[in-house]
Motif scaffolding. Sequence first.
Motif, PDB file in Angstrom:
ATOM      1  N   VAL A  75       0.659  -1.230   0.146  1.00 20.24           N
ATOM      2  CA  VAL A  75      -0.076   0.129   0.040  1.00 20.24           C
ATOM      3  C   VAL A  75       0.842   1.223  -0.059  1.00 20.24           C
ATOM      4  O   VAL A  75       1.303   1.754   0.892  1.00 20.24           O
ATOM      5  N   PRO A  76       1.122   1.772  -1.050  1.00 15.13           N
ATOM      6  CA  PRO A  76       1.934   3.059  -1.218  1.00 15.13           C
ATOM      7  C   PRO A  76       1.527   4.271  -0.546  1.00 15.13           C
ATOM      8  O   PRO A  76      -0.037   4.051  -0.547  1.00 15.13           O
ATOM      9  N   SER A  77       2.226   4.986   0.171  1.00 13.41           N
ATOM     10  CA  SER A  77       1.683   6.039   0.835  1.00 13.41           C
ATOM     11  C   SER A  77       0.653   7.268   0.085  1.00 13.41           C
ATOM     12  O   SER A  77       1.003   7.302  -1.087  1.00 13.41           O
ATOM     13  N   LYS A  78      -0.162   7.941   0.585  1.00 16.62           N
ATOM     14  CA  LYS A  78      -0.917   8.693  -0.129  1.00 16.62           C
ATOM     15  C   LYS A  78       0.081   9.920  -0.686  1.00 16.62           C
ATOM     16  O   LYS A  78      -0.014  10.460  -1.748  1.00 16.62           O
ATOM     17  N   PHE A  79       1.102  10.260   0.125  1.00 16.92           N
ATOM     18  CA  PHE A  79       2.051  11.284  -0.127  1.00 16.92           C
ATOM     19  C   PHE A  79       2.981  10.589  -1.351  1.00 16.92           C
ATOM     20  O   PHE A  79       3.327  11.689  -2.384  1.00 16.92           O
ATOM     21  N   LEU A  80       3.256   9.567  -1.310  1.00 15.90           N
ATOM     22  CA  LEU A  80       4.065   8.799  -2.455  1.00 15.90           C
ATOM     23  C   LEU A  80       3.340   8.991  -3.784  1.00 15.90           C
ATOM     24  O   LEU A  80       3.718   9.438  -4.962  1.00 15.90           O
ATOM     25  N   ILE A  81       1.960   8.739  -3.886  1.00 13.48           N
ATOM     26  CA  ILE A  81       1.021   8.706  -4.908  1.00 13.48           C
ATOM     27  C   ILE A  81       1.063  10.169  -5.283  1.00 13.48           C
ATOM     28  O   ILE A  81       1.101  10.635  -6.625  1.00 13.48           O
ATOM     29  N   PHE A  82       0.622  10.966  -4.398  1.00 12.24           N
ATOM     30  CA  PHE A  82       0.672  12.396  -4.737  1.00 12.24           C
ATOM     31  C   PHE A  82       2.073  13.128  -5.509  1.00 12.24           C
ATOM     32  O   PHE A  82       1.825  13.626  -6.327  1.00 12.24           O
TER      33      PHE A  82
ATOM     34  N   CYS B 124      -3.827  10.957 -12.873  1.00  8.35           N
ATOM     35  CA  CYS B 124      -5.258  10.614 -12.607  1.00  8.35           C
ATOM     36  C   CYS B 124      -5.503   9.276 -11.902  1.00  8.35           C
ATOM     37  O   CYS B 124      -6.339   8.972 -10.934  1.00  8.35           O
ATOM     38  N   LEU B 125      -5.459   8.129 -12.589  1.00  9.50           N
ATOM     39  CA  LEU B 125      -5.353   6.758 -12.346  1.00  9.50           C
ATOM     40  C   LEU B 125      -4.599   6.574 -10.965  1.00  9.50           C
ATOM     41  O   LEU B 125      -5.343   5.830 -10.099  1.00  9.50           O
ATOM     42  N   GLN B 126      -3.491   6.944 -10.826  1.00  3.54           N
ATOM     43  CA  GLN B 126      -2.778   6.870  -9.414  1.00  3.54           C
ATOM     44  C   GLN B 126      -3.358   7.398  -8.286  1.00  3.54           C
ATOM     45  O   GLN B 126      -3.558   6.573  -7.316  1.00  3.54           O
ATOM     46  N   ILE B 127      -4.018   8.525  -8.464  1.00  4.14           N
ATOM     47  CA  ILE B 127      -4.978   9.090  -7.367  1.00  4.14           C
ATOM     48  C   ILE B 127      -6.033   8.420  -7.269  1.00  4.14           C
ATOM     49  O   ILE B 127      -6.569   8.169  -6.073  1.00  4.14           O
ATOM     50  N   ILE B 128      -6.994   8.006  -8.254  1.00  2.78           N
ATOM     51  CA  ILE B 128      -8.104   7.320  -8.194  1.00  2.78           C
ATOM     52  C   ILE B 128      -8.019   6.002  -7.666  1.00  2.78           C
ATOM     53  O   ILE B 128      -8.549   5.532  -6.746  1.00  2.78           O
ATOM     54  N   LYS B 129      -7.041   5.028  -8.079  1.00  2.00           N
ATOM     55  CA  LYS B 129      -6.651   3.747  -7.487  1.00  2.00           C
ATOM     56  C   LYS B 129      -6.301   3.900  -6.121  1.00  2.00           C
ATOM     57  O   LYS B 129      -6.461   2.879  -5.296  1.00  2.00           O
ATOM     58  N   ARG B 130      -5.401   4.845  -5.926  1.00  2.00           N
ATOM     59  CA  ARG B 130      -4.985   4.929  -4.378  1.00  2.00           C
ATOM     60  C   ARG B 130      -6.201   5.149  -3.428  1.00  2.00           C
ATOM     61  O   ARG B 130      -6.147   4.683  -2.331  1.00  2.00           O
ATOM     62  N   LYS B 131      -7.047   5.923  -3.841  1.00  5.28           N
ATOM     63  CA  LYS B 131      -8.404   6.278  -3.067  1.00  5.28           C
ATOM     64  C   LYS B 131      -9.233   4.966  -2.726  1.00  5.28           C
ATOM     65  O   LYS B 131      -9.813   4.782  -1.830  1.00  5.28           O
ATOM     66  N   GLU B 132      -8.879   4.100  -3.778  1.00  9.52           N
ATOM     67  CA  GLU B 132     -10.123   2.868  -3.934  1.00  9.52           C
ATOM     68  C   GLU B 132      -9.410   1.857  -2.834  1.00  9.52           C
ATOM     69  O   GLU B 132      -9.941   0.996  -2.560  1.00  9.52           O
TER      70      GLU B 132
END
Length: 128
Positions: free
Chosen positions: A66-73, A117-125
């Motif tokens: 589970v990559p961190s939200k910061f990393l995905i941002f 966009c996909l990275q942000i969407i998929k991280r939220k899922e």
Amino acid sequence: MFTLNNVLKANAISCLLFGLLFLSAPASVSAYLSAVDPVPILILYILGVGLLLNGAHLLWGSRKRVPSKFLIFYFSAGDFVWGLASVGLVISNIWITTTAGIALSLIIALMVGVFGCLQIIKRKEIKY
């Protein structure tokens, strides 16, 4: 299937391939993009190294459960900056002036924006 890890891997492959292209054939890339205002070779070398490093970092991130939200941002912000910079160069008629260069640069900018966009969407899922 579009999982976060698959999107990160696809983004990584894109970065690694373009990084290798920029480092192995900078004069050809510059000529393809513009005949009248070529990208300085040093800029392509710097971008090539940066893309290789980013690609390696994306691969590392894709291996995390589970990559961190910061990393995905961070990854997504880089994608959005690349896309906006590409559009900015096209609009300002700097370094990207051939028809083929403009078309390819805009397609790549769109692809990179979709990765972001996909990275942000998929991280939220992802559920904890």
